[in-house]
Scaffold this motif. Structure first.
Motif, mmCIF file in Angstrom:
data_model
loop_
_atom_site.group_PDB
_atom_site.id
_atom_site.type_symbol
_atom_site.label_atom_id
_atom_site.label_comp_id
_atom_site.label_asym_id
_atom_site.label_seq_id
_atom_site.Cartn_x
_atom_site.Cartn_y
_atom_site.Cartn_z
ATOM 1 N N GLU A 413 0.855 -1.188 0.000
ATOM 2 C CA GLU A 413 0.000 0.000 0.000
ATOM 3 C C GLU A 413 0.890 1.237 0.000
ATOM 4 N N SER A 478 4.021 7.752 1.758
ATOM 5 C CA SER A 478 4.373 6.766 2.777
ATOM 6 C C SER A 478 3.933 5.403 2.252
ATOM 7 N N TYR A 479 4.370 4.343 2.904
ATOM 8 C CA TYR A 479 4.007 3.015 2.397
ATOM 9 C C TYR A 479 3.894 2.006 3.528
ATOM 10 N N ARG A 480 3.226 0.911 3.203
ATOM 11 C CA ARG A 480 3.181 -0.278 4.045
ATOM 12 C C ARG A 480 3.405 -1.473 3.128
ATOM 13 N N ARG A 482 4.140 -5.911 3.207
ATOM 14 C CA ARG A 482 4.130 -7.100 4.062
ATOM 15 C C ARG A 482 5.362 -7.957 3.789
ATOM 16 N N MET A 489 3.527 -6.253 8.734
ATOM 17 C CA MET A 489 3.545 -5.087 7.860
ATOM 18 C C MET A 489 4.698 -4.172 8.269
ATOM 19 N N SER A 491 6.409 -0.472 7.765
ATOM 20 C CA SER A 491 5.893 0.849 7.403
ATOM 21 C C SER A 491 7.030 1.813 7.131
#
Length: 514
Positions: A413, A478-480, A482, A489, A491
């Protein structure tokens, strides 16, 4: 950012690996009593050419031996010939070289048909040819390793090995791959005693009956049991530390129709439009892991075709499903730790098996193995960049970490926030889709792009059509993502990826915005 170390307590192995065996031509093997626990690498690709990253990884691993595949033997009538090879790597660091000779299925199926003396003489001639050509290519060689799965003819295989041993020049070593599944064979003891050492293969290559019976390729908890079963044979051995994914074509009931080769799930999703149906971590005690401590280090992804496509000689129709068992670095780490914990006077060390292709999508890259051995962070890490061309804001998301993400629903994400401009249109590009947050004048427009995974070194692109609202445009992201090793997750904090000052919006931009 969550940092996850990949350090191993392999102090004895690291100390032994710092001294590389510098050889010129073929050299005699060390005595078994004086040899420390050693680290080696097996290159699976014929005529392998190392990239800069692979060269650096190989130097970091510091192998005392390098097994390199040079070709496969085949049978044409009663004549033994090369099916592929012999061909050699273009460059290797200074260390003992072991020539690996494989075989075709036709060679294995007809192994009993050719007279032993003729078979052994023909194979010995081809092995000597390979050794001579390796030396002419400037490669060091101290032995030959046979990777031929002849379980149904082990007594005969042992006699052929004895004839080969008599025909091989000294001090060349002769070794072979021995799967753990052969432990119950009566002829095994006689076979391995024809060898200087053998390589214990832990991975099972049998195909499961259905999706429900797809289990981890190696259960590291059995390491002690395996060693105790093979130690009485009285012959030195190493283990093959190997993690390689496998894919299978399923029918509508989840039964396995056939194994599939050279299939990379991420490429199927990117280029052939396959859809991720489900993904789950494999457990050692349970097929579908429910307790994190049960994680085997491998996981299953199930993909479905959305359009007619061809995989090799198979045509897949819409709705056909493929199941893949994918490895992670944790699985290999468990093998190494379990092996190090065992004590045996006959264990030589381990051989890190590498397919020879950093991007095949089914095996661990050499760079990850180097990080496992030497220690350090091993995780996916995203870098977001932005650029404006006219009224278009282009977003690039690159995985600059040493590890791919997990293949799971919305495993990636990326949140992009645009200040000083209205977002008129959004093209998700390589992403599966996006979500637009309610507009806030203070924070600007916020869009979250999502994808089911991102490969190591892969770049995902998206674009936004914008109309400036002032003299300055600022883009933050920003990001997440896995992690495949433990499915947590990771971050990345919000950072500025683009800031640009410009004049007032043009009349055409104002009309489009209105």
């Amino acid at each position: 950012m969550v940092a996850k170390g990949a350090r191993l307590g392999l102090t004895g192995l690291i100390a032994g690996g710092l001294a590389l065996g510098i050889v010129s031509g073929c050299i005699p093997p060390e005595s078994e009593q004086s040899r420390p626990l050693e680290r080696a690498v097996w290159i699976g690709r014929v005529a392998w050419r190392a990239s800069q990253e692979e060269e650096q990884a190989l130097r970091a691993i510091g192998p005392q031996r390098i097994f390199f595949t040079v070709g496969d033997l085949d049978l044409e009538g009663d004549r033994v010939r090369w099916h592929v090879g012999p061909a050699f790597p273009h460059s290797l660091p200074q260390s003992e070289g072991i020539l690996v000779i494989g075989s075709t299925m036709r060679f294995v199926e007809n192994f009993n048909r050719v007279p032993e003396a003729s078979l052994a003489e023909s194979v010995a001639t081809l092995l000597r040819e390979a050794v001579d050509r390796a030396k002419k290519a400037g490669l060091s060689c101290s032995g030959v390793h046979l990777d031929i799965p002849v379980r149904g003819a082990m007594e005969r295989y042992g006699r052929v090995l004895e004839r080969l041993r008599a025909r091989m020049p000294r001090p060349m070593t002769l070794s072979a791959t021995i799967p753990v599944a052969w432990a119950s064979e009566r002829a095994l003891a006689g076979l391995v005693r024809k060898l200087d050492f053998y390589l214990l293969r832990l991975v099972s290559e049998e195909s499961p009956a259905d999706l429900a019976s797809l289990r981890p390729s190696v259960d590291a908890r059995q390491m002690g049991s395996w060693i105790r079963r093979f130690e009485p044979l009285g012959v030195p051995f190493s283990i093959e530390a190997r993690e390689e994914g496998r894919c299978f074509l399923l029918d509508s009931a989840g039964r396995v129709i056939a194994p599939l080769r050279d299939v990379a799930p991420l490429r199927l999703m990117r280029h052939l439009g396959f859809r991720l149906v489900e993904s789950y971590p494999l457990g050692l005690a349970e097929v579908r892991m429910r307790v994190p401590t049960d994680f085997a280090g491998e996981y299953v992804v199930v993909l479905m075709t959305r359009a007619t496509s061809r995989l090799g000689d198979r045509v897949l129709r819409p709705g056909d499903r493929i199941a893949c068992r994918l490895p992670t670095a944790r699985a290999l780490r468990r093998q190494l730790e379990a092996f190090e914990a065992q004590t045996s006077l006959l264990r030589r060390g381990y051989v890190l098996w590498y397919s020879g292709a950093a991007d095949d999508g089914l095996s661990l890259p050499l760079a990850q193995m180097a990080r496992l051995v030497r220690g350090g962070v091993l995780e996916p890490k995203l870098r977001v960049k932005g650029e404006i061309a006219g009224a278009l804001l282009r977003v690039r998301v690159e995985n600059v970490g040493l590890q791919e993400s997990a293949l799971l629903s919305r495993a990636v994400e990326v949140r992009v926030r645009v200040e000083g401009a209205d977002v008129l249109r959004i093209d998700p590009g390589d992403f599966l889709g996006f979500m637009r947050e309610p507009f806030s004048g203070r924070e600007g427009a916020s869009i979250t792009f999502y994808a089911d995974g991102i490969g190591r070194g892969e770049t995902l692109r998206a674009s936004l059509r914008i109309a400036p609202r002032g003299s300055r445009i600022r883009v933050l992201a920003s990001y997440r993502v896995r992690d495949p090793d433990d499915f947590i997750m990771l971050s990345g904090p919000e950072v500025e990826v683009l800031a640009i000052s410009r004049g007032l919006p043009t009349p055409s931009a104002r009309r489009e915005r209105s």
